[in-house]
Design a protein around this motif. Structure first.
Motif, PDB file in Angstrom:
ATOM      1  N   PHE A 101       0.833  -1.204   0.000  1.00  0.00           N
ATOM      2  CA  PHE A 101       0.000   0.000   0.000  1.00  0.00           C
ATOM      3  C   PHE A 101       0.870   1.258   0.000  1.00  0.00           C
ATOM      4  O   PHE A 101       0.553   2.242  -0.658  1.00  0.00           O
ATOM      5  N   ARG A 161      -9.478  -3.750   1.427  1.00  0.00           N
ATOM      6  CA  ARG A 161      -9.825  -2.758   2.462  1.00  0.00           C
ATOM      7  C   ARG A 161      -9.636  -3.349   3.853  1.00  0.00           C
ATOM      8  O   ARG A 161      -9.269  -2.647   4.787  1.00  0.00           O
ATOM      9  N   ALA A 219      -5.865  -3.290   4.525  1.00  0.00           N
ATOM     10  CA  ALA A 219      -5.318  -1.948   4.729  1.00  0.00           C
ATOM     11  C   ALA A 219      -5.308  -1.613   6.220  1.00  0.00           C
ATOM     12  O   ALA A 219      -6.248  -1.941   6.948  1.00  0.00           O
ATOM     13  N   ASP A 262      -4.717   4.137   3.198  1.00  0.00           N
ATOM     14  CA  ASP A 262      -4.555   2.957   2.353  1.00  0.00           C
ATOM     15  C   ASP A 262      -5.905   2.477   1.818  1.00  0.00           C
ATOM     16  O   ASP A 262      -6.027   2.132   0.647  1.00  0.00           O
ATOM     17  N   ARG A 263      -6.923   2.460   2.669  1.00  0.00           N
ATOM     18  CA  ARG A 263      -8.257   2.041   2.227  1.00  0.00           C
ATOM     19  C   ARG A 263      -8.769   2.947   1.115  1.00  0.00           C
ATOM     20  O   ARG A 263      -9.429   2.494   0.184  1.00  0.00           O
TER      21      ARG A 263
END
Length: 175
Positions: A91, A109, A112, A117-118
């Motif tokens: 990420f 997700r 993350a 990151d998500r």
């Protein structure tokens, strides 16, 4: 997602990774077709494309033969692809993580560790207004050549829309 001015350079290009299940069908198609668009636009040194899968069962293998054949029919070379599994530490290395369906979206997700990151995780079809309501690019693995060709067409169209959004921001940031 809209892109403002992006200021990549040859040392640090804008980095996009496409993620599907096994990294042998859809994500290699997306990686290769976007790379071709980027190269033809003259932005090849400023945008880096890659791909991976959420699963590890095909790591090191070539793309599915039907993927390579579908790509070849449209003038792309998929013969050099080798599958790999997405590692959550990546990420930090990517600006955009483009998934091919909602299963990968949920998985990534969950992998993350931060909201930042998500927020990098986006469905490929979300970039294309005409295909966005479909959400998912079908996995052609258990189907025939016709579905591989159809999936490639969906991916090419969505990548055109993604590139149409990304290119002006890259060009503006290069000034």
């Amino acid at each position: 997602m809209t892109f403002s001015a992006i200021r990549p350079d040859e040392a640090t290009p804008f980095r996009i990774i496409f993620v599907c299940t096994g990294n042998i069908c859809r994500s290699p198609m997306a990686e290769i077709t976007l790379r071709d668009l980027v190269t033809r636009s003259g932005l090849g040194r400023l945008i880096f494309t890659s791909s991976a899968g959420t699963g590890d069962w095909h790591v090191g293998e070539q793309a599915d033969a039907r993927t390579v054949a579908a790509l070849k029919r449209q003038g792309y070379d998929g013969s050099h692809h080798r599958a790999r599994q997405f590692d959550p530490v990546w990420f930090a290395d990517y600006d955009l993580v483009v998934v091919l369906d909602r299963t990968q979206e949920r998985i990534l997700r969950n992998w993350a560790v931060s909201d930042r990151d998500r927020s990098k995780v986006r469905l490929l079809l979300s970039f294309d207004q005409e295909q966005a309501s479909l959400h998912d690019v079908p996995d052609p693995y258990y189907s025939d050549d016709a579905l591989f060709d159809s999936v490639l067409g969906m991916i090419e169209k969505a990548n055109l829309a993604l590139f149409a959004q990304l290119e002006p921001a890259i060009r503006q940031g290069v000034r």
